[in-house]
Design a protein around this motif. Structure first.
Motif, PDB file in Angstrom:
ATOM      1  N   UNK A 390      11.174  25.007  42.850  1.00 41.65           N
ATOM      2  CA  UNK A 390       9.722  25.129  42.711  1.00 41.65           C
ATOM      3  C   UNK A 390       9.237  26.532  43.039  1.00 41.65           C
ATOM      4  N   UNK A 392       7.088  29.369  42.204  1.00 39.66           N
ATOM      5  CA  UNK A 392       5.910  29.500  41.350  1.00 39.66           C
ATOM      6  C   UNK A 392       5.820  30.914  40.801  1.00 39.66           C
ATOM      7  N   UNK A 393       6.123  31.058  39.537  1.00 37.03           N
ATOM      8  CA  UNK A 393       6.093  32.368  38.911  1.00 37.03           C
ATOM      9  C   UNK A 393       5.826  32.167  37.424  1.00 37.03           C
ATOM     10  N   UNK A 402       6.152  40.673  42.989  1.00 35.87           N
ATOM     11  CA  UNK A 402       4.947  39.998  42.505  1.00 35.87           C
ATOM     12  C   UNK A 402       4.769  38.624  43.152  1.00 35.87           C
ATOM     13  N   UNK A 403       5.845  38.051  43.699  1.00 37.84           N
ATOM     14  CA  UNK A 403       5.755  36.700  44.255  1.00 37.84           C
ATOM     15  C   UNK A 403       5.175  36.719  45.671  1.00 37.84           C
ATOM     16  N   UNK A 404       4.589  35.587  46.038  1.00 33.82           N
ATOM     17  CA  UNK A 404       4.126  35.437  47.419  1.00 33.82           C
ATOM     18  C   UNK A 404       5.339  35.235  48.319  1.00 33.82           C
ATOM     19  N   UNK A 407       7.215  31.932  47.972  1.00 33.82           N
ATOM     20  CA  UNK A 407       7.995  31.816  46.743  1.00 33.82           C
ATOM     21  C   UNK A 407       9.222  32.719  46.759  1.00 33.82           C
ATOM     22  N   UNK A 436       3.287  24.577  53.008  1.00 27.33           N
ATOM     23  CA  UNK A 436       3.907  23.871  51.887  1.00 27.33           C
ATOM     24  C   UNK A 436       5.308  24.358  51.622  1.00 27.33           C
TER      25      UNK A 436
END
Lengths: 508, 376
Positions: A390, A392-393, A402-404, A407, A436
């Protein structure tokens, strides 16, 4: 009694976290005031606000009774606030005098530096506060404790009356700590106010006049050392209402996957930072290492991964001794690693996600065949990691920065998990990520455990340790000092073990 | 998808195009200030470059610049500043010229021998700087600068005397340089290849066979960098040495290998001249190593980009001659143009990188927001 510092209702938010939540702090003039709290409790943020490095979102700051707005450290220095950072900011090739006057040089005509005036002022400061140092020594020849003294003098030289010491004992050996404490008491006797940040409870109890405890960005309370024990402080720091999630049925087998025997790592100053550590992790078992940061966990992990050679002892992976193996051969044998610092140790931030999904496993299929990379294999794996974990990208072609944070962490965990490791070293796997993502990481580790993965979990999060581990060992000053059953231990007791308070209580 | 691809392509070509346009504008201003007519100067440069013989000159100049640029680029990929390409190619040049003249071999082997010697000498000399860095912590910038001095004012000055053809250096008589290499050791020119597509090359111009070697080096560099595990290790280690170390790539090993590879390619830089003259002269073409650093910078360390950069620099170098002859402008204008191109390229690349980073972050954030589980 006048107050040197009065903070009221200080709140500071960062994206996704409240670092300081309505904090109140009152520091009397001429006292040694300790600020305690776990990592991430908000101590550093609070000090940065007080030193003008970050403005608070709300709340007021009063210095010597006057409300001020701090926008820069220069302004804080003008108000007589000085900060001694944990990491020294000294130029090794310059003398003590040159370091002290650097940036505040007394000048003579034509832009010449007036070294005589500087030396005179330095001597005055040294005499006034009882700090003994030779102005002409090169900083590179000084011991750690002496360097710290130079940092303190540097701050006093600029006229500071309020000193913030950020974890000053973290880098010192016990004798140096005694020396530092002697100096701090002299400073106090000369009228300085000291704000002392620390999480070592025995030290705090020894030096402080007043103690304020922070937890999760909030003030828990302010106490006098004579009224509390280390136990009480630990409870205040950690909180006793932490939930204990069910670890699930034990899947521990009798097969040892990772064994460490008599491991010693000698650090700076000939000090054993890992001291005679022995432990074993079985297939299907999660062994948690608890401990206050800086007690040798990082060095132990580095030795197991192969980044540093241990000075004594052996490491055995799946029955083969790997003490001198390269990082690459260890990884090829099935050692997975989730590092503590994602950006420094885990990712190539400017590279695409599919390239990052191969890092550490680039010599293995499907990422490569012989000496040739397989881009298709890398993209395939990256897509699978994105779906299964999971991440998220928008796609796997974006670069990792670029990801948090959460992630990025899921990507790293996924990368290690799809490689099918036999042993996973998880070093603070959920640090700095949102709730989360944290739950997802825990679920993944639990699931892999059921499949027979042996996991060594290093964490500062007691809930995580108690919730996930089959066994918890406590590391203190480089040694494993206790082995505990997570089903029977409370966070409060665990905290007491971590700070050494429980061991002293047990001692006759 | 095609729209996104076009967008990406536009972004990546924006920087070099902007750099050249700005360089032309700024150079025009300088030309106007100095009283020359920029249009006349550019017309002379372009007119000259449209001649086949000039194009041969440009390619002959671009070949060593390209090799030098690739040598620097290999170092840059590993965050190493190999400033010693200059010394490495001159040392490789003189040693391979001398040894090449001492052996007798059949043609292909003889050429291969000379090239291998050049690469080995360059690689070993540069690798030494790498070893110093990982064992003694000596910064490679310092060590390669000092090794440059060792070669330029030390070894080559000594050996040119030692290996001087016919013993004593004579002020009057003929050639000053090492013993000439037998014809079997000389890479033939490839005029006939170019003439297949054009007319006969006049003015006695010879297109260097090293062009083929340079193209091969570029292809090998590209494949190695992008398609092999070793290339991945190299790029990763250059981008983040600690994460790569955790990922099983020893940073020390990569430093030594990258320096050695960089030096090996540097060793080929002087071969264009050697294969043309057949010996090491007392005044070889110099400064190719330092220019290579600029070429690598302009070409973004990318094999194709470095080729374009080498051609631009070669074009400017060759143009300086015609400006002097035609008198349309001072020849030094090309140096100003080179400098401006580099500066604007560096700035433009950075701007593009930031735009791209921002777009990606925005896209990733959008993916978070639309995901149903994002409420967590």
């Amino acid at each position: 009694m006048t107050l040197a510092i009065e903070l009221t209702g200080i709140t500071k938010r960062f994206p996704g976290v409240v670092a300081n939540d309505d904090i109140n702090l009152a520091v009397a003039e001429g006292e040694i005031h300790a600020i305690c709290g776990e990592n991430g409790a908000g101590k550093s943020t609070l000090m940065k606000i007080l030193y003008g490095m970050q403005p608070p979102d709300s709340g007021t700051i009063k210095i010597h009774g006057e409300a001020v707005e701090l926008h820069s450290p220069a302004q804080a220095i003008d108000l007589g606030i000085g900060m001694v950072h944990q990491h020294f900011m000294l130029a090794d090739q310059l003398t003590v005098l040159e370091n002290v006057i650097l940036g505040a040089e007394p000048m003579r005509s034509f832009g010449r530096i007036d070294f005589d005036a500087g030396r005179e002022h330095l001597d005055e400061v040294g005499r006034a506060y009882g700090l003994d140092i030779n102005a002409d020594d090169l900083v590179e020849t000084l011991e750690i404790g002496e360097r710290q003294r130079v940092e303190i003098i540097k701050v006093l030289y600029r006229g500071a009356k309020i000193l913030i010491l950020d974890e000053p004992t973290a880098v010192l050996v016990p004798q140096e700590v005694d020396e530092l404490f002697r100096n701090i008491r002299e400073l106090k006797a000369s009228g300085a106010t000291i704000l002392f940040i620390d999480h070592k409870l025995d030290e705090v109890l020894e030096i402080a006049d007043t103690i304020t405890v922070l937890r999760q960005g909030q003030t828990v309370g302010t106490v006098k050392p004579e009224d509390v024990t280390a136990h009480d402080l630990a409870e205040m720091m950690i909180g006793s209402e932490l939930p204990v999630p069910d670890a699930g049925a034990s899947t521990v087998t009798s097969e040892v996957a990772l064994a460490v025997d008599g491991l010693r790592v000698i650090g700076e100053g000939d000090r054993a930072v890992v001291d005679d550590v022995s432990l074993s992790v079985h297939r299907g078992e999660i062994v948690g290492i608890a401990g206050v940061e800086g007690n040798g966990q990082a060095e132990l992990v580095n030795a197991i991964i192969g980044l540093d050679d241990p000075d004594e002892g052996t490491i055995t992976l799946l029955g083969r001794e790997i003490t001198r193996f390269s990082v690459r051969s260890r990884r090829e044998m099935g050692l997975g690693y989730v590092p503590q610092d994602r950006h420094r140790d885990g990712l190539l931030l400017g590279f695409t996600l599919w390239e990052n999904s191969a890092l550490g496993h680039q010599t293995e299929g499907p990422y490569s065949r012989g000496p040739w990379l397989s881009r298709a294999g890398m993209r395939d794996r990256a897509s699978r990691i994105k779906a299964d974990f999971d991440v998220r990208t928008p796609n796997i072609e974006v670069s990792a920065h670029a990801l948090s944070g959460g992630n990025q962490q899921k990507l790293i965990l996924g990368r290690e998990m799809v490689a099918g490791p036999a042993v996973l070293i998880a070093n603070h796997p959920t640090r700095g990520i949102d709730v989360g993502a944290q739950a997802a990481v825990w679920d993944d580790i639990r699931e892999a455990r059921a499949q027979g993965l042996a996991t060594l979990l290093v964490s500062a999060d007691l809930e995580e340790l108690i919730g996930l581990s089959d066994t918890i060992v406590v590391m203190l000053r480089g040694r494993l000092v206790a082995s505990l059953d997570p089903n029977e231990i409370t966070p409060r007791d665990l905290g007491a073990y971590m700070t050494g308070a429980a061991l002293e209580a047990e001692a006759p | 998808m095609t729209a996104r691809l076009t967008h990406r392509l536009m972004l990546s070509s924006a920087a070099p195009i902007a750099a050249v346009v700005i360089a032309v504008v700024l150079s025009s201003i300088v030309l106007l200030i100095s009283g020359s007519n920029p249009l006349a100067a550019y017309a002379d440069m372009v007119g000259h470059a449209s001649k086949l013989e000039t194009q041969v000159d440009i390619l002959n100049r671009a070949t060593p610049l390209y090799l030098s640029g690739v040598a620097a680029a290999i170092g840059f990929r590993m965050n190493l500043f190999n400033i010693g390409v200059e010394g490495q190619y001159l040392l490789a040049f003189i040693v391979s010229a001398h040894l090449g003249a001492q052996v007798e071999l059949p043609a292909v082997l003889h050429i291969a021998f000379i090239l291998v010697v050049a690469m080995a000498v360059g690689g070993a000399f540069s690798g030494a700087a790498g070893v110093l860095k990982v064992t003694r912590g000596v910064n490679e910038v310092i060590s390669t600068i000092m090794l440059n001095a060792v070669v330029i004012s030390g070894l080559s000055a000594w050996w040119i005397v030692e290996w001087q053809a016919g013993g004593e250096i004579s002020a009057t008589g003929g050639r000053v340089g090492t013993e000439p290499i037998a014809d079997s050791g000389i890479l033939p020119n490839i005029n006939s290849w170019l003439e297949l597509f054009t007319r006969e090359i006049g003015l006695g111009k010879k297109l260097t066979g090293m062009l083929v070697i340079a193209v091969a080096v570029g292809i090998v560099y590209h494949v190695m960098l992008n398609r092999t595990v070793f290339g991945f290790d190299l790029r990763a280690s250059g981008a983040n040495p600690t994460a790569s170390h955790v990922g099983g790539v020893s940073p020390k090993r990569m430093v030594v290998i990258a320096m050695a590879l960089s030096g090996a390619v540097a060793g080929l830089v002087g071969m264009t001249e050697l294969m043309n003259t057949g010996y090491y002269p007392s005044n070889p073409i110099s400064l190719l190593g330092f220019t290579g650093i600029a070429v690598a910078l302009l070409g973004r360390n990318n094999p194709a980009g470095v080729a374009v950069a080498a051609l631009i620099f070669a074009f400017l170098d060759v143009s300086s001659g015609i400006l002097q002859i035609s008198g349309a402008a001072s020849r030094e204008i090309v140096e100003i143009m080179k400098g401006v191109i580099i500066l604007t390229a560096v700035i433009a690349y950075e701007v593009v990188r930031r735009i791209r980073e921002r777009e990606e972050a925005a896209a990733a954030a959008a993916a978070m927001a639309t995901s149903p589980a994002a409420a967590l």
